[in-house]
Write a protein that holds these residues in place. Structure first.
Motif, PDB file in Angstrom:
ATOM      1  N   SER A  13      -0.697   6.539   6.915  1.00 26.97           N
ATOM      2  CA  SER A  13      -1.073   7.072   8.224  1.00 26.97           C
ATOM      3  C   SER A  13      -1.075   5.985   9.301  1.00 26.97           C
ATOM      4  O   SER A  13      -1.297   4.803   9.026  1.00 26.97           O
ATOM      5  N   THR A  14      -0.842   6.421  10.530  1.00 23.57           N
ATOM      6  CA  THR A  14      -0.850   5.510  11.674  1.00 23.57           C
ATOM      7  C   THR A  14      -2.241   4.920  11.882  1.00 23.57           C
ATOM      8  O   THR A  14      -2.378   3.716  12.170  1.00 23.57           O
ATOM      9  N   GLU A  15      -3.255   5.731  11.738  1.00 25.08           N
ATOM     10  CA  GLU A  15      -4.626   5.276  11.957  1.00 25.08           C
ATOM     11  C   GLU A  15      -4.988   4.123  11.027  1.00 25.08           C
ATOM     12  O   GLU A  15      -5.545   3.101  11.459  1.00 25.08           O
ATOM     13  N   ILE A  16      -4.687   4.269   9.747  1.00 26.58           N
ATOM     14  CA  ILE A  16      -5.013   3.209   8.782  1.00 26.58           C
ATOM     15  C   ILE A  16      -4.181   1.961   9.043  1.00 26.58           C
ATOM     16  O   ILE A  16      -4.679   0.830   8.938  1.00 26.58           O
ATOM     17  N   ILE A  31       0.860  -1.184   0.000  1.00 25.13           N
ATOM     18  CA  ILE A  31       0.000   0.000   0.000  1.00 25.13           C
ATOM     19  C   ILE A  31       0.894   1.232   0.000  1.00 25.13           C
ATOM     20  O   ILE A  31       1.673   1.451   0.935  1.00 25.13           O
ATOM     21  N   ALA A  32       0.770   2.050  -1.057  1.00 27.15           N
ATOM     22  CA  ALA A  32       1.694   3.153  -1.278  1.00 27.15           C
ATOM     23  C   ALA A  32       1.108   4.493  -0.842  1.00 27.15           C
ATOM     24  O   ALA A  32      -0.099   4.710  -0.936  1.00 27.15           O
ATOM     25  N   PRO A  33       1.964   5.420  -0.398  1.00 30.66           N
ATOM     26  CA  PRO A  33       1.517   6.772  -0.052  1.00 30.66           C
ATOM     27  C   PRO A  33       1.497   7.661  -1.291  1.00 30.66           C
ATOM     28  O   PRO A  33       2.021   7.285  -2.345  1.00 30.66           O
ATOM     29  N   PHE A  34       0.947   8.865  -1.159  1.00 27.43           N
ATOM     30  CA  PHE A  34       0.892   9.770  -2.303  1.00 27.43           C
ATOM     31  C   PHE A  34       2.189  10.527  -2.520  1.00 27.43           C
ATOM     32  O   PHE A  34       2.464  11.001  -3.620  1.00 27.43           O
ATOM     33  N   ASN A  35       3.022  10.639  -1.486  1.00 30.00           N
ATOM     34  CA  ASN A  35       4.065  11.663  -1.526  1.00 30.00           C
ATOM     35  C   ASN A  35       5.409  11.225  -2.075  1.00 30.00           C
ATOM     36  O   ASN A  35       6.244  12.075  -2.354  1.00 30.00           O
ATOM     37  N   LYS A  95       5.692  15.139   4.198  1.00 26.65           N
ATOM     38  CA  LYS A  95       6.427  13.882   4.294  1.00 26.65           C
ATOM     39  C   LYS A  95       6.572  13.511   5.755  1.00 26.65           C
ATOM     40  O   LYS A  95       6.623  14.391   6.636  1.00 26.65           O
ATOM     41  N   CYS A  96       6.615  12.242   6.004  1.00 21.16           N
ATOM     42  CA  CYS A  96       6.582  11.762   7.382  1.00 21.16           C
ATOM     43  C   CYS A  96       7.795  12.207   8.174  1.00 21.16           C
ATOM     44  O   CYS A  96       7.760  12.237   9.406  1.00 21.16           O
ATOM     45  N   SER A  97       8.877  12.578   7.488  1.00 19.73           N
ATOM     46  CA  SER A  97      10.104  12.977   8.187  1.00 19.73           C
ATOM     47  C   SER A  97      10.204  14.482   8.398  1.00 19.73           C
ATOM     48  O   SER A  97      11.166  14.959   9.006  1.00 19.73           O
ATOM     49  N   ALA A  98       9.249  15.255   7.903  1.00 22.63           N
ATOM     50  CA  ALA A  98       9.354  16.717   7.936  1.00 22.63           C
ATOM     51  C   ALA A  98       9.461  17.264   9.360  1.00 22.63           C
ATOM     52  O   ALA A  98       8.796  16.791  10.276  1.00 22.63           O
ATOM     53  N   ALA A  99      10.311  18.283   9.527  1.00 24.87           N
ATOM     54  CA  ALA A  99      10.426  18.952  10.827  1.00 24.87           C
ATOM     55  C   ALA A  99       9.111  19.637  11.150  1.00 24.87           C
ATOM     56  O   ALA A  99       8.598  20.425  10.370  1.00 24.87           O
TER      57      ALA A  99
END
Length: 359
Positions: free
Chosen positions: A84-87, A4-8, A144-148
């Motif tokens: 996402s964590t929820e999904i 399952i891939a993300p959009f970003n 992005k999940c790593s963004a500050a």
């Protein structure tokens, strides 16, 4: 393996299915609804390179329907997920409810959310710190999940940091991504825009939050959120704790004498543990902070922004609510997609059942 891939990140989308395939599996590639075209081109490139039919199966569609069909199959052997964590938690529960239907226990590998931090020591060099904050928070619109997303600055250097950070943030050109002179563009869709707009409006209404740069939202031609910096008097304010996934950076200014307490905040404010950075010119202090934040970030950066892990050099992933920390881009991840088999062959098999100690 269900990928399952993300959009970003299109490259991540391809990796999610290619990693299990490299280890001898077949994969089903489910792209995000907002990045189907880029994922399709990546898939066609794999085909052009010689990917045999049926090894990777590209299946866009309604995520609920596709997922229900995949997870109900006895052949389902693993989940490779970024999102996402929820999904992710929801998928884990669905898999757990159907364990008796599968031929084997499925492997579950996921990289999910983050509330990534920058922590500045009083000895930090201001110019690199500000550059890391701007790039780390606002590149790719912070999507992005790593963004500050949260930053902790000592009072002693805050005036310098604030002036340079506000100036740099306000100077960022924003517009069409096809114009490479632009630093920031629109967020991915209307849902993201409304969520970020609501967070900014909440900060404007909070007397303990002060927007010192940005704060504008414009959906007249696309979904544009200006790069925004929020100075928070309360380190537990909404924007300091919540993953926003957009160009919003929240800053807490701490008393230099309360650095240990602030490090506790860095560690405990968020349920995530994906990326983080420390800026410090004191080697002894750097090592002590790194050890103190040992479990706060799966990818930890020293005097650098908490984004942009180099493929092949910095395997990526975090624990806690950020995922299973199986380090995409490394052998650690690849080993999750194999079933080890141990074989023993005896060239001198025993011919009597008695043991020597039996006399």
């Amino acid at each position: 393996v269900y990928a399952i891939a993300p959009f970003n990140f299109t490259s991540i989308a391809a990796n999610l299915c290619c990693a299990p395939v490299l280890m001898g599996n077949t994969a089903l590639w489910k792209p995000s609804k907002t990045s189907i075209l880029s994922n399709w081109y990546a898939y066609k490139m794999l085909e052009e390179a010689g990917l045999p039919p049926g090894v990777i199966n590209f299946v866009p569609g309604d995520p609920v329907e596709v997922t229900a069909a995949v997870l109900s199959s006895p052949s389902f052997a693993g989940l490779h997920y970024t999102g996402s964590t929820e999904i992710f938690r929801r998928l884990w529960k669905q898999i757990g409810d159907q364990l008796e239907n599968y031929r084997s226990y499925p492997r579950i590998v996921g990289e999910t959310g983050g509330k990534d931090f920058i922590f500045a020591h009083p000895s930090a060099d201001v110019a690199p710190l500000v550059t890391a904050a701007v790039r780390g928070a606002f590149e790719y619109q912070g999507q992005k999940c790593s963004a500050a997303s949260r930053m902790y600055i000592p009072e002693s250097i805050w005036p310098q940091v604030k002036d340079q950070l506000v100036e740099a943030t306000r100077s960022l050109p924003m517009g069409d991504v096809r114009d490479f002179r632009n630093f920031v563009s629109a967020v991915i869709d209307e849902g993201a825009y409304k969520r970020l707009q609501q967070a900014i409006e909440g900060a404007k209404e909070d007397p303990q939050c002060h927007i010192i740069a940005g704060g504008e939202c414009d959906d007249s031609q696309g979904w544009y959120i200006s790069p925004t910096v929020i100075e928070c008097e309360d380190p537990r304010s909404y924007s300091m704790e919540t993953e926003l996934f957009g160009p919003i950076l929240s800053v807490f200014v701490y008393d230099d004498a309360e650095m240990d307490r602030c490090l506790d905040l860095v560690d405990n404010t968020s349920p995530y543990a994906l990326t983080g950075a420390v800026f410090c010119s004191d080697r002894v202090a750097t090592d002590a902070i790194s050890e103190r934040l040992r479990y706060s970030a799966g990818n930890f950066y020293i005097n650098d922004k908490p984004t942009g892990a180099v493929v092949g050099q910095q395997p990526f992933g975090g624990a806690r609510a950020s995922g299973t920390d199986d380090k995409a881009g490394s052998a650690l991840n690849l080993l999750r997609w194999v079933a080890p088999r141990t074989v023993k062959e005896n060239f001198m098999p025993p011919t009597a059942h008695e043991y020597p100690h039996m006399g």
